[in-house]
Design a protein around this motif. Structure first.
Motif, short mmCIF file in Angstrom:
data_model
loop_
_atom_site.label_atom_id
_atom_site.label_comp_id
_atom_site.label_asym_id
_atom_site.label_seq_id
_atom_site.Cartn_x
_atom_site.Cartn_y
_atom_site.Cartn_z
N ARG A 23 0.41 5.04 -6.58
CA ARG A 23 1.50 5.11 -5.62
C ARG A 23 1.58 3.86 -4.73
O ARG A 23 2.67 3.35 -4.47
CB ARG A 23 1.36 6.36 -4.76
CG ARG A 23 1.49 7.66 -5.52
CD ARG A 23 1.40 8.87 -4.60
NE ARG A 23 0.14 8.92 -3.86
CZ ARG A 23 -0.16 9.86 -2.95
NH1 ARG A 23 0.73 10.80 -2.66
NH2 ARG A 23 -1.32 9.86 -2.34
N MET A 24 0.44 3.38 -4.26
CA MET A 24 0.46 2.21 -3.38
C MET A 24 0.91 0.97 -4.13
O MET A 24 1.50 0.06 -3.54
CB MET A 24 -0.90 2.00 -2.74
CG MET A 24 -1.33 3.11 -1.79
SD MET A 24 -0.08 3.61 -0.57
CE MET A 24 0.17 2.07 0.34
N LEU B 121 4.61 1.09 -3.98
CA LEU B 121 5.06 0.69 -2.65
C LEU B 121 4.91 -0.83 -2.43
O LEU B 121 5.77 -1.46 -1.82
CB LEU B 121 4.27 1.44 -1.58
CG LEU B 121 4.74 2.86 -1.26
CD1 LEU B 121 3.80 3.53 -0.28
CD2 LEU B 121 6.17 2.86 -0.72
N LEU C 143 -3.30 6.52 4.64
CA LEU C 143 -1.98 6.01 4.29
C LEU C 143 -1.50 5.02 5.34
O LEU C 143 -0.94 3.96 5.00
CB LEU C 143 -0.99 7.17 4.16
CG LEU C 143 0.48 6.79 3.94
CD1 LEU C 143 0.65 6.00 2.65
CD2 LEU C 143 1.36 8.04 3.93
N GLU D 78 -3.20 1.71 4.79
CA GLU D 78 -2.69 1.03 3.59
C GLU D 78 -1.30 0.45 3.84
O GLU D 78 -1.00 -0.68 3.41
CB GLU D 78 -2.66 2.01 2.43
CG GLU D 78 -4.05 2.40 1.93
CD GLU D 78 -4.02 3.49 0.88
OE1 GLU D 78 -4.86 3.45 -0.04
OE2 GLU D 78 -3.15 4.39 0.96
N LEU D 79 -0.46 1.20 4.54
CA LEU D 79 0.88 0.69 4.86
C LEU D 79 0.80 -0.49 5.82
O LEU D 79 1.58 -1.44 5.71
CB LEU D 79 1.72 1.81 5.47
CG LEU D 79 2.18 2.91 4.52
CD1 LEU D 79 2.87 4.03 5.30
CD2 LEU D 79 3.12 2.36 3.45
N LEU E 186 0.13 -3.62 3.83
CA LEU E 186 1.34 -4.10 3.17
C LEU E 186 2.29 -4.74 4.17
O LEU E 186 2.90 -5.79 3.90
CB LEU E 186 2.05 -2.93 2.47
CG LEU E 186 1.34 -2.29 1.28
CD1 LEU E 186 2.16 -1.12 0.74
CD2 LEU E 186 1.09 -3.31 0.17
#
Length: 234
Positions: free
Chosen positions: A49-50, A53, A112, A115-116, A119
């Motif tokens: 998923r990451m 993204l 999450l 991780e965001l 990014l």
């Protein structure tokens, strides 16, 4: 090699699922089913998923970078950055509901959120580049992280802003960038203050590293053995 068309199909399916379901329920199996691709094809395209993204963030970054306006080159840095970030919001518009859901999920999921943030740090460095603003070192990292946080605050306004003119969003972005300009000035002052100490530290390290710069041998006591610290542990 996965085609661009397949990647785009997967990405759109993923973003639709993010808008519709709780984050834990957005599985790769569900993504494959929604995109109508074999799980093996999904695996070839993305690790998880990451990774999807990350690809989404890269595409948005590229779209903003491609839309840079050379006529703004002579404008103040804060004005150039304002233009860049408004163009970023325009690029994000198609997946506004997905991003809103993702932001809600991140508030409940620290992993999450981290991780965001990673990014977003990369993306905001590119946004600074698009605005012609060069950052480096610890000050640059602090400034970029501050921009990530500021943009998140703007997103919270943007999520609720239904005005086609986006007056509330633009006001929030203007407010955050003014704060950021103050931060940039403080970081610049701090780096100038630290610069002489950094130079002195670098010279000291260089001196220690040169051949022949080592200290003289320890004095020899009667009996021919080097002096030692009697209190040192065996």
């Amino acid at each position: 090699m996965t085609s661009e068309k397949t990647r785009k199909t997967i990405l759109d399916a993923f973003m639709d699922l993010v808008a519709e379901r709780p984050w834990p329920d957005v599985t790769m199996a569900e993504v494959a089913e929604r995109a109508k691709v074999k799980p093996s094809a999904l695996r070839k395209a993305y690790d998880g998923r990451m990774a999807i993204l990350a690809d989404y963030f890269r595409r948005i970054d590229a779209q903003v970078l491609d839309g840079s306006d050379p006529d703004l080159a002579d404008e103040a840095a804060v004005d150039r950055l304002f233009d860049v970030l408004m163009r970023r919001l325009d690029a994000l518009e198609d997946h506004k509901s997905s991003l809103r859901a993702l932001a809600r999920a991140a508030r409940r999921d620290p992993v999450l959120a981290a991780e965001l943030n990673a990014l977003a740090l990369t993306s905001q460095r590119w946004m600074l580049t698009a605005a012609g603003i060069t950052v480096s070192g610890l000050g640059g990292l602090a400034l970029t992280q501050a921009l990530v946080v500021a943009f998140l605050r703007v997103l919270k306004v943007w999520f609720k802003d239904e005005d086609p003119g986006q007056a509330a969003t633009m006001a929030a972005l203007d407010r955050e960038l003014k704060r950021g300009a103050d931060l940039m000035e403080r970081i610049d002052r701090a780096e100038r203050w630290c610069r002489p100490f950094k130079r002195a530290f670098s010279r000291a390290r260089s001196h220690r590293g040169r051949p022949g710069a080592a200290s003289a041998e320890a004095p020899v006591r009667d009996g021919g053995s080097p002096a030692s610290d009697a209190s040192a542990p065996a």
